[in-house]
Scaffold this active site. Structure first.
Site, PDB file in Angstrom:
ATOM      1  N   ARG A 119       0.823  -1.197   0.000  1.00  0.00           N
ATOM      2  CA  ARG A 119       0.000   0.000   0.000  1.00  0.00           C
ATOM      3  C   ARG A 119       0.864   1.256   0.000  1.00  0.00           C
ATOM      4  O   ARG A 119       1.920   1.306   0.616  1.00  0.00           O
ATOM      5  CB  ARG A 119      -0.889  -0.047   1.259  1.00  0.00           C
ATOM      6  CG  ARG A 119      -2.028   0.937   1.290  1.00  0.00           C
ATOM      7  CD  ARG A 119      -2.928   0.604   2.465  1.00  0.00           C
ATOM      8  NE  ARG A 119      -3.915   1.629   2.717  1.00  0.00           N
ATOM      9  CZ  ARG A 119      -4.236   2.067   3.921  1.00  0.00           C
ATOM     10  NH1 ARG A 119      -3.615   1.583   4.975  1.00  0.00           N
ATOM     11  NH2 ARG A 119      -5.165   2.985   4.084  1.00  0.00           N
ATOM     12  N   LYS A 184       0.668  -9.067  11.771  1.00  0.00           N
ATOM     13  CA  LYS A 184       0.331  -9.038  10.351  1.00  0.00           C
ATOM     14  C   LYS A 184       0.749 -10.335   9.666  1.00  0.00           C
ATOM     15  O   LYS A 184       1.901 -10.737   9.705  1.00  0.00           O
ATOM     16  CB  LYS A 184       0.991  -7.846   9.659  1.00  0.00           C
ATOM     17  CG  LYS A 184       0.592  -7.712   8.192  1.00  0.00           C
ATOM     18  CD  LYS A 184       1.068  -6.397   7.602  1.00  0.00           C
ATOM     19  CE  LYS A 184       0.696  -6.288   6.129  1.00  0.00           C
ATOM     20  NZ  LYS A 184       1.062  -4.976   5.556  1.00  0.00           N
ATOM     21  N   ARG A 314      -4.500   1.358  13.865  1.00  0.00           N
ATOM     22  CA  ARG A 314      -3.597   0.732  14.814  1.00  0.00           C
ATOM     23  C   ARG A 314      -4.347   0.407  16.109  1.00  0.00           C
ATOM     24  O   ARG A 314      -5.287   1.105  16.479  1.00  0.00           O
ATOM     25  CB  ARG A 314      -2.417   1.659  15.158  1.00  0.00           C
ATOM     26  CG  ARG A 314      -1.510   1.991  13.977  1.00  0.00           C
ATOM     27  CD  ARG A 314      -0.625   0.818  13.606  1.00  0.00           C
ATOM     28  NE  ARG A 314       0.334   1.187  12.567  1.00  0.00           N
ATOM     29  CZ  ARG A 314       0.119   1.077  11.259  1.00  0.00           C
ATOM     30  NH1 ARG A 314      -1.061   0.626  10.838  1.00  0.00           N
ATOM     31  NH2 ARG A 314       1.031   1.403  10.394  1.00  0.00           N
TER      32      ARG A 314
END
Length: 317
Positions: A119, A184, A314
């Site tokens: 991204r 992640k 976050r």
């Protein structure tokens, strides 16, 4: 440009995880031991971990189950329309460069990407044979506006597919990541080509950490997780089948039928989070997504929707 043919041939030989002597390899290639050393150097540049033991030769840290179009098609049960590209700069860029000859569902998968991107143009760590690097083309006749929420559907499909194949508790993170244990696991990059009023050409890029080791800390700067060892050819076949079915559904009915799925899989549902928008930090409690794919944030008993490409979510636990 350096030819990749011989280093790829060497990987095919070493893929069994056994030791192969320098003499054996030199004879197979019809070159000197020094020539083999040059190929070994290329493999290390591609992120492959291997050992060299005097008297035994070279050995990969672990066997590699190489991507194979025949195996993918066998798992899929027909022609999967997946092109296997061992070495590529970027699977997304490859499809973008070839849009004129593509039909909906055409895909490609690579062992290694030299210029992988995430991204906002960020570099993506993509060592050889360790992970899944996959891209699919999709044409939306309704135009670019019809793509709103598409990346969320891709996240849902990928989470459920990875859950099925691994048995692990994979979650989604708005707008385009997958998490495992609050770390992640995968990223999704959707790129659009087309003009307002015309059909939209969509390229969906997916990167999943499977067996990654020692990532470059300058590139991977957050906590990350591996899915673990899976049959990558089976995984590709399942991704193609599931994406094709769900994107067809999305194209016909939009995001609304997927809202409950998002709620079921949302890693941050009802948790304190912070949104990073430029230099601004906005805090609240995550309350799922809207029918337009916006993140819903609760602040002081009131909810507000946030959407846009420059927002980072976050944890604020």
């Amino acid at each position: 440009m350096r030819s990749n043919q011989n280093p790829l041939k060497l990987i095919n030989i070493l893929a069994d995880g056994e030791f192969h002597s320098g003499e054996e390899l030199a004879n197979l290639f019809g070159i000197t031991r020094a020539g083999i050393n040059k190929y070994i150097k290329v493999l290390r540049e591609w992120g492959i971990t291997l050992s060299s033991v005097q008297g035994k030769g070279y050995c990969l840290a672990s066997p590699i189950d190489l991507l194979d179009k025949t195996k993918i098609n066998n798992y899929y049960g027909a022609d999967s329309h997946v092109e296997v590209l061992p070495i590529i700069d970027s699977t997304n860029q490859y499809l973008l460069n070839n849009i004129d000859r593509l039909t909906t569902g055409d895909s490609c998968v690579a062992e290694f990407q030299s210029k992988a991107r995430g991204r906002r143009g960020r570099q993506w760590f993509a060592p050889f044979g360790s992970n899944l690097y996959f891209s699919m083309y999709w044409r939306l006749d309704q135009g670019i506006a019809a793509a709103m929420g598409l990346s969320l559907v891709v996240g849902i499909v990928m989470a459920d597919t990875l859950r099925e194949i691994s048995g692990q508790d994979i979650k989604v993170k708005w707008p385009n990541d997958l998490y495992l244990g609050d770390q992640k696991l995968a990223g999704i990059l959707v790129e659009l080509a087309g003009k307002t009023g015309d059909c939209a050409h969509v390229v969906i890029g997916i990167g999943v950490n499977l067996m990654m080791t020692n990532p470059d800390p300058d590139i991977v700067n957050q906590k990350w997780a591996n899915l673990g060892k899976v049959d990558r050819n089976l995984l590709v076949a399942k991704v193609v089948k599931n994406l094709t079915a769900k994107l067809t559904d999305f194209e016909q009915r939009g995001l609304t039928p997927f809202l409950d799925d998002w709620q079921r899989l949302d890693n941050f549902a009802n948790r304190p989070v912070k949104l990073l928008i430029g230099d601004n930090v906005i805090r609240g409690v995550a309350k799922g997504i809207s029918e337009q794919g916006a993140l819903i944030l609760e602040q002081d008993g009131k909810t507000k929707a946030f959407i846009g490409g420059e927002i980072s979510l976050r944890s604020d636990d």
